[in-house]
Design a protein around this motif. Structure first.
Motif, short mmCIF file in Angstrom:
data_model
loop_
_atom_site.label_atom_id
_atom_site.label_comp_id
_atom_site.label_asym_id
_atom_site.label_seq_id
_atom_site.Cartn_x
_atom_site.Cartn_y
_atom_site.Cartn_z
N VAL A 1 0.88 -1.17 0.00
CA VAL A 1 0.00 0.00 0.00
C VAL A 1 0.92 1.22 0.00
N GLU A 2 1.05 1.82 -1.18
CA GLU A 2 2.00 2.92 -1.40
C GLU A 2 1.44 3.82 -2.49
N ASP A 3 1.34 5.13 -2.21
CA ASP A 3 0.74 6.03 -3.19
C ASP A 3 1.74 6.61 -4.19
N ALA B 1 -2.82 2.16 -4.09
CA ALA B 1 -2.44 3.53 -3.76
C ALA B 1 -3.45 4.20 -2.84
N ARG B 2 -4.65 3.62 -2.74
CA ARG B 2 -5.73 4.20 -1.92
C ARG B 2 -6.31 3.13 -1.01
N ARG C 1 1.25 7.42 5.41
CA ARG C 1 0.52 8.59 4.90
C ARG C 1 0.33 8.45 3.40
N LEU C 2 -0.92 8.39 2.99
CA LEU C 2 -1.27 8.24 1.59
C LEU C 2 -1.83 9.56 1.06
N ALA C 3 -2.06 9.61 -0.23
CA ALA C 3 -2.62 10.81 -0.86
C ALA C 3 -4.02 11.11 -0.33
N HIS C 4 -4.45 12.31 -0.52
CA HIS C 4 -5.81 12.77 -0.17
C HIS C 4 -6.09 12.66 1.33
N TYR D 1 -3.75 3.24 8.53
CA TYR D 1 -4.18 2.62 9.78
C TYR D 1 -5.42 1.73 9.64
N PRO D 2 -6.44 2.12 8.87
CA PRO D 2 -7.59 1.21 8.71
C PRO D 2 -7.19 -0.13 8.05
#
Length: 131
Positions: A12-14, A38-39, A60-63, A68-69
């Protein structure tokens, strides 16, 4: 599904270039199935449609999204994970036992992290040992 010589890793990487580099390193280490999201919505879809041996999560991802979820869902499913981050802030206290790989990291550091995650096997929620 991963065979005994292969393993399945969820990323999971934006940042697409970072995700591609991680994917290449995982495949070079014997990863047979790599899923990239990415999301959060993409990550949850992948969690529900494939079996994962471990996950690598950018905090920390975009938007304004955070991973964490996803970490919460993976922990409930007994799937080990590590955080990947360049962020120097505090990690949510619920995940203080999760390994953290600081960006930038070397391929050797990534491989060590993968060995630790894959070697740890599956764990019941709340039962994982501090690495």
């Amino acid at each position: 599904m991963a065979t005994s010589s292969e393993f399945a890793i969820l990323i999971v990487e934006d940042q697409s270039l970072i995700a591609l580099g991680i994917e290449d390193a995982i495949r070079g280490s014997g990863g047979g199935l790599v899923g990239c999201a990415a999301r959060l919505s993409e990550a949850f879809a992948l969690i529900e449609t494939a079996s994962w041996d471990a996950a690598l999560l950018d905090i920390r991802l975009a938007h304004g999204e955070t991973a964490y979820p996803v970490a919460e869902r993976l922990r409930a499913m007994g799937i080990p994970f590590a955080f990947l981050t360049a962020w120097d802030g505090d990690i949510d206290a619920r995940y203080c036992d999760a390994p953290v790989l600081g960006k930038p990291f070397s391929e050797a550091e990534l491989q060590d992290c993968l060995r630790m995650l894959i070697g740890s096997g599956r764990y019941a929620a709340g039962e994982r040992q501090v690495a």
